[in-house]
Design a protein around this motif. Structure first.
Motif, PDB file in Angstrom:
ATOM      1  N   ARG A   1      39.955  47.451  32.343  1.00 51.86           N
ATOM      2  CA  ARG A   1      38.885  47.291  31.365  1.00 51.86           C
ATOM      3  C   ARG A   1      39.397  46.492  30.175  1.00 51.86           C
ATOM      4  NH1 ARG A   1      35.411  52.087  28.499  1.00 51.86           N
ATOM      5  NH2 ARG A   1      33.669  50.774  27.932  1.00 51.86           N
ATOM      6  N   LEU A   2      38.512  45.683  29.598  1.00 54.92           N
ATOM      7  CA  LEU A   2      38.820  44.894  28.414  1.00 54.92           C
ATOM      8  C   LEU A   2      37.844  45.268  27.296  1.00 54.92           C
ATOM      9  CD1 LEU A   2      39.408  41.495  30.218  1.00 54.92           C
ATOM     10  CD2 LEU A   2      41.124  42.783  28.939  1.00 54.92           C
ATOM     11  N   PRO A   3      38.179  44.926  26.038  1.00 55.92           N
ATOM     12  CA  PRO A   3      37.261  45.241  24.940  1.00 55.92           C
ATOM     13  C   PRO A   3      35.860  44.696  25.211  1.00 55.92           C
ATOM     14  CG  PRO A   3      39.347  44.434  24.089  1.00 55.92           C
ATOM     15  CD  PRO A   3      39.377  44.251  25.582  1.00 55.92           C
ATOM     16  N   LYS A   4      34.874  45.489  24.875  1.00 54.90           N
ATOM     17  CA  LYS A   4      33.463  45.129  25.052  1.00 54.90           C
ATOM     18  C   LYS A   4      33.108  44.821  26.508  1.00 54.90           C
ATOM     19  CE  LYS A   4      32.576  43.813  20.321  1.00 54.90           C
ATOM     20  NZ  LYS A   4      31.523  44.725  19.904  1.00 54.90           N
ATOM     21  N   ASP A   5      33.941  45.278  27.435  1.00 52.82           N
ATOM     22  CA  ASP A   5      33.739  45.086  28.879  1.00 52.82           C
ATOM     23  C   ASP A   5      33.610  43.619  29.281  1.00 52.82           C
ATOM     24  OD1 ASP A   5      33.902  47.825  29.639  1.00 52.82           O
ATOM     25  OD2 ASP A   5      31.885  48.111  28.835  1.00 52.82           O
ATOM     26  N   VAL A   6      34.345  42.737  28.585  1.00 51.12           N
ATOM     27  CA  VAL A   6      34.341  41.318  28.941  1.00 51.12           C
ATOM     28  C   VAL A   6      35.125  41.111  30.223  1.00 51.12           C
ATOM     29  CG1 VAL A   6      34.064  40.621  26.536  1.00 51.12           C
ATOM     30  CG2 VAL A   6      36.374  40.754  27.520  1.00 51.12           C
ATOM     31  N   ARG A   7      35.024  39.915  30.796  1.00 50.18           N
ATOM     32  CA  ARG A   7      35.683  39.601  32.056  1.00 50.18           C
ATOM     33  C   ARG A   7      37.083  39.014  31.862  1.00 50.18           C
ATOM     34  NH1 ARG A   7      31.080  39.881  35.337  1.00 50.18           N
ATOM     35  NH2 ARG A   7      31.925  38.993  37.244  1.00 50.18           N
ATOM     36  N   VAL A   8      37.345  38.465  30.647  1.00 44.91           N
ATOM     37  CA  VAL A   8      38.616  37.774  30.426  1.00 44.91           C
ATOM     38  C   VAL A   8      39.027  37.866  28.959  1.00 44.91           C
ATOM     39  CG1 VAL A   8      37.459  35.530  30.084  1.00 44.91           C
ATOM     40  CG2 VAL A   8      39.851  35.581  30.830  1.00 44.91           C
ATOM     41  N   GLU A   9      40.329  37.918  28.761  1.00 40.43           N
ATOM     42  CA  GLU A   9      40.939  37.867  27.425  1.00 40.43           C
ATOM     43  C   GLU A   9      42.198  37.032  27.555  1.00 40.43           C
ATOM     44  OE1 GLU A   9      42.649  40.835  23.906  1.00 40.43           O
ATOM     45  OE2 GLU A   9      41.836  41.694  25.737  1.00 40.43           O
ATOM     46  N   ILE A  10      42.428  36.131  26.592  1.00 38.80           N
ATOM     47  CA  ILE A  10      43.604  35.261  26.643  1.00 38.80           C
ATOM     48  C   ILE A  10      44.274  35.247  25.271  1.00 38.80           C
ATOM     49  CG2 ILE A  10      44.492  32.930  27.066  1.00 38.80           C
ATOM     50  CD1 ILE A  10      42.033  32.429  28.843  1.00 38.80           C
TER      51      ILE A  10
ATOM     52  N   VAL B   1      47.216  38.965  34.483  1.00 37.24           N
ATOM     53  CA  VAL B   1      47.237  40.373  34.846  1.00 37.24           C
ATOM     54  C   VAL B   1      45.815  40.871  35.043  1.00 37.24           C
ATOM     55  CG1 VAL B   1      47.956  42.675  34.104  1.00 37.24           C
ATOM     56  CG2 VAL B   1      49.297  40.674  33.416  1.00 37.24           C
ATOM     57  N   GLU B   2      45.562  41.541  36.161  1.00 32.70           N
ATOM     58  CA  GLU B   2      44.270  42.188  36.355  1.00 32.70           C
ATOM     59  C   GLU B   2      44.327  43.542  35.647  1.00 32.70           C
ATOM     60  OE1 GLU B   2      41.306  42.779  40.025  1.00 32.70           O
ATOM     61  OE2 GLU B   2      43.157  43.942  40.209  1.00 32.70           O
ATOM     62  N   VAL B   3      43.269  43.820  34.882  1.00 32.67           N
ATOM     63  CA  VAL B   3      43.202  45.070  34.123  1.00 32.67           C
ATOM     64  C   VAL B   3      41.934  45.829  34.481  1.00 32.67           C
ATOM     65  CG1 VAL B   3      44.593  44.206  32.214  1.00 32.67           C
ATOM     66  CG2 VAL B   3      42.118  43.913  32.157  1.00 32.67           C
TER      67      VAL B   3
ATOM     68  N   THR C   1      48.995  34.317  28.028  1.00 33.13           N
ATOM     69  CA  THR C   1      48.853  35.557  28.788  1.00 33.13           C
ATOM     70  C   THR C   1      47.368  35.770  29.022  1.00 33.13           C
ATOM     71  OG1 THR C   1      50.834  36.463  27.748  1.00 33.13           O
ATOM     72  CG2 THR C   1      49.404  38.015  28.909  1.00 33.13           C
ATOM     73  N   VAL C   2      46.995  35.895  30.278  1.00 37.10           N
ATOM     74  CA  VAL C   2      45.590  36.029  30.673  1.00 37.10           C
ATOM     75  C   VAL C   2      45.374  37.425  31.241  1.00 37.10           C
ATOM     76  CG1 VAL C   2      43.763  35.131  32.177  1.00 37.10           C
ATOM     77  CG2 VAL C   2      45.481  33.564  31.229  1.00 37.10           C
ATOM     78  N   PHE C   3      44.356  38.096  30.731  1.00 32.41           N
ATOM     79  CA  PHE C   3      43.950  39.392  31.248  1.00 32.41           C
ATOM     80  C   PHE C   3      42.578  39.195  31.894  1.00 32.41           C
ATOM     81  CE2 PHE C   3      46.530  39.939  27.486  1.00 32.41           C
ATOM     82  CZ  PHE C   3      47.539  40.778  27.941  1.00 32.41           C
ATOM     83  N   ILE C   4      42.467  39.549  33.151  1.00 28.12           N
ATOM     84  CA  ILE C   4      41.230  39.320  33.898  1.00 28.12           C
ATOM     85  C   ILE C   4      40.769  40.644  34.506  1.00 28.12           C
ATOM     86  CG2 ILE C   4      42.498  38.604  35.950  1.00 28.12           C
ATOM     87  CD1 ILE C   4      40.241  36.608  36.548  1.00 28.12           C
TER      88      ILE C   4
END
Length: 124
Positions: free
Chosen positions: A108-117, A104-106, A74-77
């Motif tokens: 905001r991610l933790p620490k304002d990163v660009r991607v979480e997987i 999934v485009e989100v 699962t990729v969050f971008i």
């Protein structure tokens, strides 16, 4: 159930585990582009995605698994305009192995990163 923890990947920044093993499977928490010291990796989507994969590989290895054992990702971008660049790096790390995936485009991610997987994988 076994909690997976390695010092070779960034530590959890909240009340959760890097991964959990249960019934021959490993479930990782979302990996973000922090190095093992917990520092954010600078750069664009490619640099950040490479760091995420470095973290996932380390966590999976600690759990007795590997990227080749991943069955679902699962990729969050943060910006879907970077989807093609993300896919380039993603394909480099998985090669011919093609696990099921959601992206999934989100906002905001933790620490304002660009991607979480996060991934689900078989244990060897």
């Amino acid at each position: 159930m076994e909690y997976v923890k390695t010092e070779r990947a960034p530590q959890a920044i909240g009340p959760y585990s890097q991964a959990v093993k249960v019934n021959g499977m490993v479930y990782t928490s979302g990996a973000i582009p922090l190095n093992a010291a917990g520092e954010l990796v600078e750069g664009g989507i490619k640099e950040q995605t490479n760091q995420v994969f470095a973290n996932l590989k380390t966590i999976l290895e600690e759990a007795g698994s590997s990227l080749q054992q991943v069955i679902k990702a699962t990729v969050f971008i943060q910006d879907m305009n970077e989807f093609a660049e993300l896919n380039e790096v993603y394909a480099e790390h998985f090669g011919d192995h093609k696990p099921a995936r959601s992206t999934v485009e989100v906002a905001r991610l933790p620490k304002d990163v660009r991607v979480e997987i996060e991934v689900i994988a078989l244990c060897k």
